[in-house]
Motif scaffolding. Structure first.
Motif, short mmCIF file in Angstrom:
data_model
loop_
_atom_site.label_atom_id
_atom_site.label_comp_id
_atom_site.label_asym_id
_atom_site.label_seq_id
_atom_site.Cartn_x
_atom_site.Cartn_y
_atom_site.Cartn_z
N ARG A 152 -106.07 4.43 29.82
CA ARG A 152 -105.02 3.84 28.99
C ARG A 152 -105.54 2.77 28.05
N LEU A 153 -106.62 2.09 28.43
CA LEU A 153 -107.14 1.04 27.56
C LEU A 153 -107.62 1.61 26.22
N PHE A 154 -108.19 2.82 26.28
CA PHE A 154 -108.70 3.44 25.06
C PHE A 154 -107.72 4.46 24.48
N ASP A 155 -106.53 4.56 25.08
CA ASP A 155 -105.53 5.52 24.60
C ASP A 155 -106.15 6.90 24.44
N LEU A 156 -106.77 7.39 25.51
CA LEU A 156 -107.55 8.62 25.44
C LEU A 156 -106.66 9.82 25.13
N ARG A 157 -107.17 10.67 24.25
CA ARG A 157 -106.55 11.95 23.94
C ARG A 157 -107.66 13.00 23.88
N PHE A 158 -107.27 14.26 24.10
CA PHE A 158 -108.28 15.29 24.27
C PHE A 158 -107.93 16.53 23.44
N ALA A 159 -108.88 16.95 22.64
CA ALA A 159 -108.75 18.20 21.90
C ALA A 159 -109.41 19.31 22.71
N ALA A 160 -108.71 20.44 22.84
CA ALA A 160 -109.21 21.61 23.58
C ALA A 160 -109.49 21.29 25.04
N TYR A 161 -108.60 20.49 25.65
CA TYR A 161 -108.77 20.21 27.08
C TYR A 161 -108.49 21.49 27.86
N PRO A 162 -109.34 21.84 28.82
CA PRO A 162 -109.14 23.10 29.56
C PRO A 162 -107.89 23.06 30.42
N ARG A 163 -107.47 24.24 30.86
CA ARG A 163 -106.30 24.32 31.73
C ARG A 163 -106.56 23.54 33.01
N ARG A 164 -105.57 22.77 33.43
CA ARG A 164 -105.78 21.91 34.59
C ARG A 164 -106.03 22.70 35.87
N LEU A 165 -105.48 23.91 35.95
CA LEU A 165 -105.74 24.74 37.12
C LEU A 165 -107.22 25.09 37.20
N HIS A 166 -107.82 25.41 36.06
CA HIS A 166 -109.25 25.73 36.05
C HIS A 166 -110.08 24.52 36.46
N THR A 167 -109.70 23.35 35.95
CA THR A 167 -110.46 22.15 36.30
C THR A 167 -110.29 21.80 37.78
N ALA A 168 -109.11 22.07 38.33
CA ALA A 168 -108.88 21.78 39.75
C ALA A 168 -109.74 22.68 40.64
#
Length: 298
Positions: A152-168
């Motif tokens: 939250r400090l850097f207000d992070l945002r992500f382009a092309a973030y993978p599907r969360r199921l795959h990351t899990a």
């Protein structure tokens, strides 16, 4: 932007007034961005920094023969640090839930790894589970604290973030490999390739002061793993724990541990992403938001 704590808002307002006259272009502007970036990182690391300071102080000045064993003192100190973080509103209750989860995940790994002889702790103290002093879980909690705060400090945002199921699924495989490689094949290099494959296209967008920057997410994993490795060297020098090769005399932790910390970062990111859903960057033609957090404390 994600909500900050009341203390952070007060600090941010003062910093905003202080930096309001900072130049928008040129060398001074770049220097300002660099300094604010460092301040943000330091603020995000406050839990871990406090814990490392206690570890070093205990190594240098904790008296021998005292009624409270050093490991028990470290556990009490870690609990006090965590209480103060919440009491002074440096962490939100939502963040605390994530940090507790990090603590539990790390403690389970500690119990297994010490039993397998991967590393060891001093035998003194009663605040322990088997051979693992309770302060060990707080070292994982410090990583969790950094992750949720920097998000939250850097207000992070992500382009092309993978599907969360795959990351899990990937995170679960990485966590399992920390255990199974003692009995089966060590798949860390396969898992490392999987990380690059799944996260390779993802780009992290983060705001420092006036400007928004971009960085490949895999590169950020490596940089954070490097700093954790440096912190690990401080912790082992302080005697918090030792690897088998350090028992007869301390020496720096081998660089091969970077791979382990890099993979642990994936587990950390996935846990945080299940609480703070990754958001895409704003469209380039979107109206520019008012930046009220030049000090980067929100």
């Amino acid at each position: 932007m994600r909500s900050s704590t009341p203390l952070e808002r007060r600090i941010d307002e003062r910093a905003h007034r202080f930096l309001a006259t900072a130049p928008a272009n040129g060398a001074r502007a770049k220097l300002t961005e660099f300094i604010v970036f460092g301040l943000k990182q330091g603020w995000a690391c406050i839990f871990g920094a406090a814990l490392l300071a206690v570890l070093m102080a205990a190594r240098l000045w904790y008296p021998d023969g005292t009624g409270l064993a050093r490991n028990d003192f470290l556990t009490v100190a870690a609990v006090v640090i965590q209480i103060l973080m919440v009491a002074f509103k440096l962490e939100t209750l939502r963040e605390l839930r994530v940090i507790v989860l990090f603590h539990l995940v790390g403690t389970v790994m500690e119990l297994f790894k010490t039993d397998m002889g991967s590393w060891s702790y001093g035998a003194e103290g009663v605040l322990r589970i088997w051979a693992v002093p309770l302060f060990s879980g707080f070292m994982y909690a410090a990583v969790g604290s950094y992750m949720v705060r920097v998000y939250r400090l850097f207000d992070l945002r992500f382009a092309a973030y993978p599907r969360r199921l795959h990351t899990a699924v990937l995170a679960a495989a990485i966590y399992a490999n920390f255990f199974t490689h003692h009995y089966l094949w060590d798949l860390r290099w396969v898992l490392l390739a999987a990380v690059v494959l799944i996260f390779g296209r993802c780009v992290m967008h983060f705001r420092v002061f006036r400007r928004e920057f971009r960085m490949p997410l895999v590169v950020s994993f490596l940089l954070v793993a490097l700093f954790i490795w440096l912190a690990e060297n401080i912790a082992t020098w302080s005697g918090a724990w030792l690897y088998p090769s350090q028992v007869d005399g301390w020496h720096p932790v081998g660089l091969e541990k970077l791979v382990a910390w890099f993979l642990l970062m994936i587990i950390s990111v996935v846990l945080v992403a299940w609480v703070y859903k990754p958001r895409p960057p704003e469209p380039e033609n979107a109206p520019r938001r008012e930046v009220r957090r030049p000090a980067g404390l929100r």
